[in-house]
Write an enzyme that holds these catalytic residues in place. Sequence first.
Site, PDB file in Angstrom:
ATOM      1  N   ASP A 285       0.859  -1.178   0.000  1.00 43.70           N
ATOM      2  CA  ASP A 285       0.000   0.000   0.000  1.00 43.70           C
ATOM      3  C   ASP A 285       0.903   1.239   0.000  1.00 43.70           C
ATOM      4  O   ASP A 285       2.128   1.134   0.071  1.00 43.70           O
ATOM      5  CB  ASP A 285      -0.974  -0.025   1.199  1.00 43.70           C
ATOM      6  CG  ASP A 285      -2.207   0.838   0.913  1.00 43.70           C
ATOM      7  OD1 ASP A 285      -2.186   1.638  -0.042  1.00 43.70           O
ATOM      8  OD2 ASP A 285      -3.204   0.726   1.654  1.00 43.70           O
TER       9      ASP A 285
HETATM   10  C1  BGC Z   1      -5.098   3.138   0.297  1.00 42.98           C
HETATM   11  C2  BGC Z   1      -5.309   2.135  -0.804  1.00 42.98           C
HETATM   12  C3  BGC Z   1      -5.182   2.795  -2.150  1.00 42.98           C
HETATM   13  C4  BGC Z   1      -3.843   3.511  -2.241  1.00 42.98           C
HETATM   14  C5  BGC Z   1      -3.603   4.181  -3.579  1.00 42.98           C
HETATM   15  C6  BGC Z   1      -3.866   3.977   0.088  1.00 42.98           C
HETATM   16  O1  BGC Z   1      -3.789   5.005   1.008  1.00 42.98           O
HETATM   17  O2  BGC Z   1      -5.030   2.468   1.530  1.00 42.98           O
HETATM   18  O3  BGC Z   1      -6.541   1.518  -0.660  1.00 42.98           O
HETATM   19  O4  BGC Z   1      -5.328   1.853  -3.160  1.00 42.98           O
HETATM   20  O5  BGC Z   1      -3.788   4.487  -1.222  1.00 42.98           O
HETATM   21  O6  BGC Z   1      -4.411   5.252  -3.795  1.00 42.98           O
END
Ligand code: BGC
Length: 758
Positions: A285
């Site tokens: 993530d």
């Molecule tokens: C979130 C994810 C997301 C990623 C990219 C993160 O902060 O937890 O769910 O896909 O950002 O935007």
Amino acid sequence: MKHYKYTPLLLWILVVFGNSPSHAQETIPQVEELLQQMTLEEKIGQLNLLTPGGGIATGSVVSKNVETKIKAGQVGGLFGVAGPEKMKMAQDLAVKETRLKIPLLFGSDVIHGYKTTFPIPLGLSCSWDTMLIKKTARIAAIEATADGINWNFSPMVDIARDPRWGRIAEGAGEDPYLGSAIAKAMVEGYQGTDLADPKTMLACVKHLALYGASEAGRDYNSVDMGKVKMFNQYLPPYHAAIAAGVGSVMTSFNDIDGVPASGNTWLLTSLLRERWGFKGFVVSDYTSVNEMVAHGLGDLQAVSALALKAGLDMDMVGEGFLTTLKPSIEEGKVSEVEITRACRSILEAKYRLGLFQDPYRYIDPERPDKDILHKEHRKIAREAAARSIVLLKNHDQVLPLQKNAEIALIGPLADNKNNMLGTWAPTGNPQWSVPVLEGFKNVAPNATIHYAKGANITNDVQLAKKINVFGPRAEIDERSPETMLKEALEVAEKSDVVIAVVGEASEMSGESASRTDLSIPESQKKLIQALVKTGKPMVLVLMSGRPLTIPEELALPGSILQTWHPGIEAGNAIADVVFGAYNPSGKLTASWPRSVGQVPIYHSMKVTGRPPENAAFQKFKSNYLDTPNAPLLPFGYGLSYTTFEYSNLVIDKKTVTQGESVTISINVKNSGSFDGEEVVQLYLRDVVRSITPPSKTLKGFRKVFLKKGETRTVQLTLHPDDLKFYNSQLEFVSEPGVFEVYVGTDSDTKNKVTFSLK
Ligand code: BGC
């Protein structure tokens, strides 16, 4: 060494370094050939995922010098970029200016629709309609790929039983059985049957694992959970996505048994690849590799090495892989084999997407106009929103309304475009959404509608500021609360019925939007109380991204329609339900607590050794002094304008042998005066087994349409796997003994039959 997978040396390396032979057997010759030509630096470059900003960045870091890095072969994919023109520019850099011309992946968070925004996922799940959900995912793929996106950071399948956690909005609620069915539907909707089809995209199931169990419902918090609970309650939806062939997996921010997911070997290798046989790639993530430094696992070089060795393949935004893996190789902390493994899995995904054949496959300037915001897509969005709505109460059968009624339409969300899309809709545009007032006018042009805002979403300036990070969501009116209330009461007085559209702003749920108080904000509670006093029939149209605590509002002499944040067609869909063009059929997929003190709360809680006999407090039993144990509204709950009667619950055998299925049937009668749909639900209780069972747990459901007066026999089959659970050795088994089967309208149903498993 063209097919080096066959050399004994490589097999030895793969075994030693934990790559399963089955993974090696499925290598793609073209990818192997390419890997042969790649330098170490080029391989590391593929592991790097960047976002140049411009969209919504969910961390404090946004990638720098992206163009230079692409040209230097230091980028495997981008996200947060959209539109054929920009995509083409970026892809040109990769395929024209780098030595090996490896195309980029283009990712995005297409969580509930691309530009045609569907209801928030928690809302969609309340439709219990997996075909419909698959269709929304299909449409999302058609629209997103038209804009050049070929990789979607969805589905989010984290089980959530704590509505304080704002991201409960993004998933399918509390239940692993329903959650698994929805996970599969979404993966199939996004990926279709051929990933190389330019109208399908690679899905990414997230967030592995247990992110929804963050302690105290606080986002990004630690998780501590035993394996038995994990396997039985939290892992099934991820596993279902893997079984459905999802191409990628995103790790979660939390730790599991003390090791953050992004560096957790047990999770990413033993479970995901070895036990579940996952063949795709794993992405971190947003900066979650770097965050292991704050978690206390060492410096960036150490945590990056840990992540790679654990089985992580791609590093989102943090650039720990890019900047430290080479020194780590030189110092013997990671091996090139590990880097090759990670690179291979990313290249294989690119290959499956058809990008090596044609890097511009998803970049077609003609497509956006043709495919995005198509009329048909909006039609499905309207249907999906109507089917996500849950009727919580219909006092005096006030609903549906006559189309020529004189209506006071009141509330801060009644004529509000900014909050209709809900959280995590960065690719949508609130200005394209239909607010409730407009929807009412569209659907009931002969109604007389008096509108008043009545109250602010919140009067708390500090809270409003936090909610308005992505644009105005909770604007505080220049008028005083008293003036607004007075106007609302005047409007109410001259109308036959009051519709109050109230609840949460979209960014009161979602990422980094945890709350400890789950009630309707004070400013709106006051409005509701004042409107009730007018004595006019009242309907609350309640919008939220999570279950709220509404014991006071539920006790009022009024009706309540829970609409979630319904998406682009919000107003039309709500009007369809309010005026009876669609008879509501949604059922809650997360229990609604009476108070925050009951949280976490879910239908499959265990019985305990001291279960209370009834709702009254009993000393030395497992209950509270101040609140009953039962939720305010149970899982599976939802009313209709009509009524359904259940009778004649029959089971086809009383004794079942291992490996056999058992079929249950029940008569469902539409005994009211509207045609309607009912979600017939089946719950199972394994009465005696080697580990404590849940009190009951969902194991089947069917949504049926019944004309008024019609009776139908609904059959539900329990397959051998439905009787199984993970025992204390984590073996998936069923054990002989008695099972109770409950079939009915929600998780409180008392219709029961039993059978024994031999
Ligand atoms: C979130 C994810 C997301 C990623 C990219 C993160 O902060 O937890 O769910 O896909 O950002 O935007």
